[in-house]
Design a protein around this motif. Structure first.
Motif, PDB file in Angstrom:
ATOM      1  N   MET A 275       0.836  -1.210   0.000  1.00 36.13           N
ATOM      2  CA  MET A 275       0.000   0.000   0.000  1.00 36.13           C
ATOM      3  C   MET A 275       0.869   1.257   0.000  1.00 36.13           C
ATOM      4  SD  MET A 275      -2.978   1.020   2.715  1.00 36.13           S
ATOM      5  CE  MET A 275      -3.799  -0.543   2.414  1.00 36.13           C
ATOM      6  N   LYS A 276       1.947   1.182   0.760  1.00 32.85           N
ATOM      7  CA  LYS A 276       2.862   2.318   0.817  1.00 32.85           C
ATOM      8  C   LYS A 276       3.473   2.578  -0.557  1.00 32.85           C
ATOM      9  CE  LYS A 276       6.869   4.037   3.372  1.00 32.85           C
ATOM     10  NZ  LYS A 276       7.886   3.708   4.421  1.00 32.85           N
ATOM     11  N   GLY A 277       3.804   1.446  -1.241  1.00 39.26           N
ATOM     12  CA  GLY A 277       4.363   1.579  -2.583  1.00 39.26           C
ATOM     13  C   GLY A 277       3.364   2.202  -3.554  1.00 39.26           C
ATOM     14  N   GLN A 278       2.110   1.744  -3.434  1.00 38.58           N
ATOM     15  CA  GLN A 278       1.073   2.281  -4.312  1.00 38.58           C
ATOM     16  C   GLN A 278       0.837   3.755  -4.040  1.00 38.58           C
ATOM     17  OE1 GLN A 278      -2.254  -0.291  -3.568  1.00 38.58           O
ATOM     18  NE2 GLN A 278      -1.494  -1.944  -4.890  1.00 38.58           N
ATOM     19  N   LEU A 279       0.791   4.113  -2.756  1.00 33.85           N
ATOM     20  CA  LEU A 279       0.596   5.516  -2.397  1.00 33.85           C
ATOM     21  C   LEU A 279       1.754   6.363  -2.878  1.00 33.85           C
ATOM     22  CD1 LEU A 279      -0.789   5.142   1.248  1.00 33.85           C
ATOM     23  CD2 LEU A 279      -2.044   5.941  -0.779  1.00 33.85           C
ATOM     24  N   SER A 280       2.945   5.824  -2.756  1.00 31.72           N
ATOM     25  CA  SER A 280       4.133   6.560  -3.190  1.00 31.72           C
ATOM     26  C   SER A 280       4.101   6.794  -4.699  1.00 31.72           C
ATOM     27  CB  SER A 280       5.392   5.782  -2.805  1.00 31.72           C
ATOM     28  OG  SER A 280       6.551   6.440  -3.235  1.00 31.72           O
ATOM     29  N   GLN A 281       3.692   5.757  -5.454  1.00 30.53           N
ATOM     30  CA  GLN A 281       3.608   5.882  -6.905  1.00 30.53           C
ATOM     31  C   GLN A 281       2.548   6.899  -7.308  1.00 30.53           C
ATOM     32  OE1 GLN A 281       2.695   2.224  -8.874  1.00 30.53           O
ATOM     33  NE2 GLN A 281       3.279   2.979 -10.907  1.00 30.53           N
ATOM     34  N   ALA A 282       1.402   6.825  -6.615  1.00 30.01           N
ATOM     35  CA  ALA A 282       0.319   7.768  -6.910  1.00 30.01           C
ATOM     36  C   ALA A 282       0.740   9.193  -6.595  1.00 30.01           C
ATOM     37  CB  ALA A 282      -0.920   7.387  -6.097  1.00 30.01           C
ATOM     38  N   GLN A 283       1.484   9.334  -5.495  1.00 31.35           N
ATOM     39  CA  GLN A 283       1.943  10.670  -5.108  1.00 31.35           C
ATOM     40  C   GLN A 283       2.943  11.217  -6.131  1.00 31.35           C
ATOM     41  OE1 GLN A 283       3.763  10.780  -1.245  1.00 31.35           O
ATOM     42  NE2 GLN A 283       3.483  12.974  -1.014  1.00 31.35           N
ATOM     43  N   GLU A 284       3.790  10.326  -6.641  1.00 29.50           N
ATOM     44  CA  GLU A 284       4.764  10.752  -7.645  1.00 29.50           C
ATOM     45  C   GLU A 284       4.057  11.207  -8.915  1.00 29.50           C
ATOM     46  OE1 GLU A 284       7.381   7.502  -8.240  1.00 29.50           O
ATOM     47  OE2 GLU A 284       8.429   7.751  -6.327  1.00 29.50           O
ATOM     48  N   ILE A 285       3.022  10.462  -9.331  1.00 31.03           N
ATOM     49  CA  ILE A 285       2.270  10.829 -10.537  1.00 31.03           C
ATOM     50  C   ILE A 285       1.578  12.178 -10.344  1.00 31.03           C
ATOM     51  CG2 ILE A 285       0.294  10.188 -11.968  1.00 31.03           C
ATOM     52  CD1 ILE A 285       1.064   7.246 -11.468  1.00 31.03           C
ATOM     53  N   ARG A 286       1.013  12.334  -9.121  1.00 29.59           N
ATOM     54  CA  ARG A 286       0.330  13.604  -8.808  1.00 29.59           C
ATOM     55  C   ARG A 286       1.302  14.771  -8.859  1.00 29.59           C
ATOM     56  NH1 ARG A 286      -0.262  16.431  -4.153  1.00 29.59           N
ATOM     57  NH2 ARG A 286      -2.096  17.814  -3.990  1.00 29.59           N
ATOM     58  N   LEU A 287       2.475  14.577  -8.263  1.00 34.24           N
ATOM     59  CA  LEU A 287       3.467  15.644  -8.254  1.00 34.24           C
ATOM     60  C   LEU A 287       3.944  15.971  -9.674  1.00 34.24           C
ATOM     61  CD1 LEU A 287       5.621  14.614  -5.156  1.00 34.24           C
ATOM     62  CD2 LEU A 287       4.089  16.576  -5.336  1.00 34.24           C
ATOM     63  N   LEU A 288       4.110  14.873 -10.483  1.00 30.13           N
ATOM     64  CA  LEU A 288       4.522  15.083 -11.871  1.00 30.13           C
ATOM     65  C   LEU A 288       3.467  15.880 -12.646  1.00 30.13           C
ATOM     66  CD1 LEU A 288       6.611  14.507 -14.068  1.00 30.13           C
ATOM     67  CD2 LEU A 288       5.404  12.360 -14.549  1.00 30.13           C
TER      68      LEU A 288
END
Length: 334
Positions: A275-288
């Motif tokens: 879940m942490k990995g998924q959240l991290s990926q989603a956060q990276e996409i959002r920031l991008l």
């Protein structure tokens, strides 16, 4: 104890023989003296005490330690059978030899059934020393046997206390995989009480794990520890166990450790990491996305301004064919 002691006179260097502590039940002082004489001639360093009543015998047993009891079969007011009762009442296991004027077979049988170790005729006192020596040796054997038995019982009690204190499931199997020990944790897990579990085979106790029996037999044959993982289900609840099996002299000792909680913790940890990995990926996409949007915004504003100025410029130039290619090229790329 009935251990024999030998002493040597320091002056003469001669052996003083084996110490013998003899309790003599005899109302005749002369007859008691004959017994004492015979024992000394036989090589015993004698310490003796003569009693001729129940009260005196009780007192003697409390005040001194004795190796042997020599008793007349019948004296005034006190018999050898009564003396045997007194000996038992005091919890003593001493060689008890009856010496009688008449050695009738019926009398001897009665005495032996009551607990006497031998029966000697007063007219054949030459048998006294061999009989005493033999009974002392047998008494020593009995003491050693009782001591060994006591050690065995204490050892078993300590072992039983140890395994019962184990909170994990623990049981023992013989060479045929029959249960020889079943602790409370095993009873709680399977619902099978101790009395029902003993002598039953492993596959009867754990029918859902019959295939493990082959591995257990191999562990017995190869004399090597065996490790396996088991899953059991009871009342809809799934439990995970680690099974450690250790070969013993008589079969196997099996320890089942419940790792269900650890398993659940590992699963939760994995889920949290995922879940942490998924959240991290989603956060990276959002920031991008935010970065891209910001960059586009910063670039679009100057271009808009340039586009307005160019349109105004081309309006002033009009439809002059000389500038038309430049106008189309600039407007397409701005």
């Amino acid at each position: 104890t009935n251990t024999r002691f030998s002493f040597t006179d320091k002056k003469s260097g001669e052996s003083m023989g084996n110490i013998l502590r003899a309790l003599i039940i005899e109302d005749s002082e002369n007859d008691a003296a004959l017994l004492e004489s015979e024992l000394r001639k036989g090589g015993f360093d004698l310490y003796s005490r003569r009693v001729y009543s129940s009260e005196q015998m009780h007192q003697a047993l409390k005040e001194d330690i004795w190796d042997v009891v020599l008793s007349d079969y019948m004296i005034s007011g006190f018999s050898a059978l009564e003396a045997l009762k007194v000996l038992k009442e005091n919890g003593k296991d001493l060689p008890f030899i009856i010496i009688s004027e008449k050695a009738e077979e019926e009398t001897a049988v009665c005495a032996m059934k009551a607990g006497a170790h031998d029966f000697i005729n007063k007219g054949k006192l030459t048998k006294l020393v061999p009989v005493v020596s033999r009974e002392l040796n047998e008494a020593e054997v009995r003491i050693k046997h009782r001591a060994a038995e006591l050690d065995r019982i204490q050892s078993e009690e300590k072992y039983r206390y140890l395994v019962e204190s184990i909170t994990d499931v623990f049981f023992a199997l013989d060479m045929e995989l029959r249960c020889t020990f079943w602790n409370k944790a095993a009873e709680k897990l399977t619902g099978i009480p101790v009395k029902s579990a003993l002598t039953r085979k492993f596959m009867e106790l754990f029918p859902e794990h019959k295939l493990v029996s082959d591995s257990l037999r191999a562990a017995i044959k190869n004399r090597k520890p065996f490790f396996s993982k088991l899953t059991t289900e009871k009342d809809g609840c799934v439990s995970n166990f680690e099974m450690n099996t250790y070969p013993t002299e008589h079969g196997l000792s099996v320890l089942l450790r419940d790792v269900s909680e650890r398993k659940r913790s590992e699963i939760i940890k994995c889920e949290q990491l995922e879940m942490k990995g998924q959240l991290s990926q989603a956060q990276e996409i959002r920031l991008l996305g935010l970065l891209t949007s910001g960059v586009a915004h910063e670039v679009r504003n100057p271009l808009n301004a340039i586009s307005v100025v160019l349109e105004a410029l081309f309006q002033e130039l009009g439809d002059n064919p000389e500038y038309l290619p430049y106008k189309e090229h600039v407007l397409v790329h701005v």
